[in-house]
Design an enzyme around this catalytic site. Sequence first.
Site, mmCIF file in Angstrom:
data_model
loop_
_atom_site.group_PDB
_atom_site.id
_atom_site.type_symbol
_atom_site.label_atom_id
_atom_site.label_comp_id
_atom_site.label_asym_id
_atom_site.label_seq_id
_atom_site.Cartn_x
_atom_site.Cartn_y
_atom_site.Cartn_z
ATOM 1 N N ASP A 49 -66.144 33.191 17.405
ATOM 2 C CA ASP A 49 -64.879 32.992 16.696
ATOM 3 C C ASP A 49 -63.907 32.214 17.575
ATOM 4 O OD1 ASP A 49 -62.960 34.321 14.342
ATOM 5 O OD2 ASP A 49 -61.906 33.986 16.227
ATOM 6 N N TYR B 92 -56.687 27.502 20.072
ATOM 7 C CA TYR B 92 -57.216 28.042 21.322
ATOM 8 C C TYR B 92 -57.543 26.940 22.323
ATOM 9 C CZ TYR B 92 -58.133 32.317 18.552
ATOM 10 O OH TYR B 92 -58.048 33.412 17.735
ATOM 11 N N LYS C 288 -60.296 28.017 12.825
ATOM 12 C CA LYS C 288 -59.105 28.294 12.026
ATOM 13 C C LYS C 288 -58.154 27.108 11.989
ATOM 14 C CE LYS C 288 -59.453 32.965 13.922
ATOM 15 N NZ LYS C 288 -60.057 32.595 15.214
ATOM 16 N N HIS D 158 -55.007 30.258 9.674
ATOM 17 C CA HIS D 158 -54.745 31.136 10.810
ATOM 18 C C HIS D 158 -53.601 32.118 10.557
ATOM 19 C CE1 HIS D 158 -55.416 31.143 15.442
ATOM 20 N NE2 HIS D 158 -55.181 32.360 14.992
#
Length: 273
Positions: free
Chosen positions: A43, A48, A73, A104
């Site tokens: 994930d 990120y 996401k 998200h």
Amino acid sequence: MLKCSLHDGNTLPPVGLGVWQASNREVESAVDCAFGHGYRLIDTASIYENEAGVGRALKNSGLPREAFYITTKLWNTDQMRVQQALEESLTKLQLDHVDLYLIHWPAPSQGYFVDAWKGLLAAKEQGLVKSVGVSNFQPEHIQRLQQETGITPVVNQIELHPLLSQPELVDWCQKENIAVQAWSPLAQGGAGVFNSKTVSTLSRGYGKTPAQIVLRWHLQRNVCVIPKSVTPERIRENIDIYDFSLSKQDMKAMDALNENRRLGPHPDTFVNV
């Protein structure tokens, strides 16, 4: 629960590796370790900034595409450019599709999440994603999606741990046939949970680590989990939770740890653009 069935006919591994706050280099070794211990779900998210590391790890794994499950996401600032954002993620991941694509955050003050949802549905039609869902959505946000498109997300990924067990939201999602997936399932390292009398006692009684007790509690609530770690021993530990079950009494004891305490932002107000 070896697989979580989704209402679109696809399935979701119940335990995956979360990679929030991991660098690209850390992600490569963590994914390699996770695959070695039987994980198949990774994930990540565009925000990120480690999709490229995940992509390299996938390429180097030697596993066929159908052997692993990838979630990424759509970030808040990309809600009006779904196609471009997804293509950027796919390029970094070195994939032609992802298995699950999530909005998200609803970021309701922006007013774009319904349009973003329509973009996700279009991407699914194009074969760029297999399943589409949401993250951090409240019932009223999901109801808007249902009312305006007639399509219900297959997954709602939410903050969920013993300090914030969100029973009403979990129950609502499950009644709507929406799979619930917990982020920060261990309360971001277990502070205030692992050292509680309840978890300590159960850990000793079952001969399992505090993390394993907590993750087992999630699974027995029919909640999928994506614990984050870059430490090999913890990665191994977090998936070794299928050889025991908590009793009904012990589940109730775990439920009683709830303090309605969020460690992350509130979905009704968070934007962070």
